[in-house]
Design a protein around this motif. Sequence first.
Motif, PDB file in Angstrom:
ATOM      1  N   HIS A  89      -7.310  -8.896  -7.005  1.00  0.00           N
ATOM      2  CA  HIS A  89      -8.541  -8.117  -7.168  1.00  0.00           C
ATOM      3  C   HIS A  89      -8.285  -6.643  -6.845  1.00  0.00           C
ATOM      4  O   HIS A  89      -8.711  -5.742  -7.586  1.00  0.00           O
ATOM      5  N   PHE A  90      -7.570  -6.391  -5.746  1.00  0.00           N
ATOM      6  CA  PHE A  90      -7.213  -5.028  -5.334  1.00  0.00           C
ATOM      7  C   PHE A  90      -6.391  -4.339  -6.429  1.00  0.00           C
ATOM      8  O   PHE A  90      -6.708  -3.229  -6.859  1.00  0.00           O
TER       9      PHE A  90
ATOM     10  N   ARG B 297      -8.542   6.571  -4.481  1.00  0.00           N
ATOM     11  CA  ARG B 297      -9.568   6.199  -3.490  1.00  0.00           C
ATOM     12  C   ARG B 297      -9.529   4.697  -3.188  1.00  0.00           C
ATOM     13  O   ARG B 297      -9.677   4.287  -2.035  1.00  0.00           O
ATOM     14  N   HIS B 298      -9.326   3.865  -4.220  1.00  0.00           N
ATOM     15  CA  HIS B 298      -9.220   2.417  -3.995  1.00  0.00           C
ATOM     16  C   HIS B 298      -8.049   2.115  -3.055  1.00  0.00           C
ATOM     17  O   HIS B 298      -8.167   1.269  -2.163  1.00  0.00           O
ATOM     18  N   ILE B 299      -6.942   2.802  -3.262  1.00  0.00           N
ATOM     19  CA  ILE B 299      -5.757   2.577  -2.419  1.00  0.00           C
ATOM     20  C   ILE B 299      -6.039   3.016  -0.988  1.00  0.00           C
ATOM     21  O   ILE B 299      -5.704   2.318  -0.030  1.00  0.00           O
TER      22      ILE B 299
ATOM     23  N   SER C 176      -7.383  -1.036 -13.503  1.00  0.00           N
ATOM     24  CA  SER C 176      -8.539  -0.732 -14.338  1.00  0.00           C
ATOM     25  C   SER C 176      -8.804   0.777 -14.386  1.00  0.00           C
ATOM     26  O   SER C 176      -9.054   1.342 -15.452  1.00  0.00           O
ATOM     27  N   CYS C 177      -8.732   1.431 -13.239  1.00  0.00           N
ATOM     28  CA  CYS C 177      -8.917   2.887 -13.195  1.00  0.00           C
ATOM     29  C   CYS C 177      -7.843   3.600 -14.002  1.00  0.00           C
ATOM     30  O   CYS C 177      -8.133   4.513 -14.786  1.00  0.00           O
ATOM     31  N   LEU C 178      -6.592   3.172 -13.822  1.00  0.00           N
ATOM     32  CA  LEU C 178      -5.487   3.814 -14.543  1.00  0.00           C
ATOM     33  C   LEU C 178      -5.592   3.570 -16.042  1.00  0.00           C
ATOM     34  O   LEU C 178      -5.308   4.467 -16.847  1.00  0.00           O
ATOM     35  N   GLN C 179      -6.014   2.382 -16.435  1.00  0.00           N
ATOM     36  CA  GLN C 179      -6.185   2.073 -17.857  1.00  0.00           C
ATOM     37  C   GLN C 179      -7.289   2.929 -18.479  1.00  0.00           C
ATOM     38  O   GLN C 179      -7.136   3.444 -19.583  1.00  0.00           O
TER      39      GLN C 179
ATOM     40  N   LYS D 214       0.834  -1.193   0.000  1.00  0.00           N
ATOM     41  CA  LYS D 214       0.000   0.000   0.000  1.00  0.00           C
ATOM     42  C   LYS D 214       0.872   1.248   0.000  1.00  0.00           C
ATOM     43  O   LYS D 214       0.589   2.215  -0.699  1.00  0.00           O
ATOM     44  N   LEU D 215       1.963   1.237   0.763  1.00  0.00           N
ATOM     45  CA  LEU D 215       2.855   2.384   0.828  1.00  0.00           C
ATOM     46  C   LEU D 215       3.437   2.689  -0.554  1.00  0.00           C
ATOM     47  O   LEU D 215       3.405   3.824  -1.014  1.00  0.00           O
ATOM     48  N   GLU D 216       3.952   1.661  -1.239  1.00  0.00           N
ATOM     49  CA  GLU D 216       4.525   1.864  -2.570  1.00  0.00           C
ATOM     50  C   GLU D 216       3.458   2.313  -3.563  1.00  0.00           C
ATOM     51  O   GLU D 216       3.694   3.216  -4.366  1.00  0.00           O
TER      52      GLU D 216
END
Length: 159
Positions: A120-121, A101-103, A127-130, A8-10
């Motif tokens: 899945h995460f 927001r997902h992160i 998917s958002c970035l794509q 999560k940090l990275e």
Amino acid sequence: MWPSSPYKLETTELADECARRFPVPLFGNDNPQKTDKFVLSSPPDLKCIVTLTGDSITSADINFRIQRQQHVLHRTCIQSENPWKLQQIQDAGNHLQQAIRHIENIDKEYMFKSSDEVLHFLGNILSCLQRGRTSLYRPQEEDHRRSHEKPQHGQFYSP
């Protein structure tokens, strides 16, 4: 069990860096809008000088020739009083914010229960970035009626 903390940090650092470099303010990014100037040309038929501020073309000088009239140089411009908004940049920013927001929805101490959960995460973020990337290189076509209602369409003129 996989702890989310290092991943999560990275991932958070990468997303924050994207937001910092994005040309319009996103949440957590209060940088002023950056102005860039571009010269686009394809001699001798096209020359365009464009000033981009954030998600808008704030000025442009466009000179071009039409094949049927090779000896006639046509000129038009976009003036700073009536900038041309590029919706695809705003769309890409919205998708980047959705990835962030997902992160942020994953707690630092959360332990993933399986590799499928990790995938899945990451799949949601990718998917958002794509979708953001796609919105930049393949902008949505506007409804013909809506596009004529924009004030920018009245500003093109031939000096």
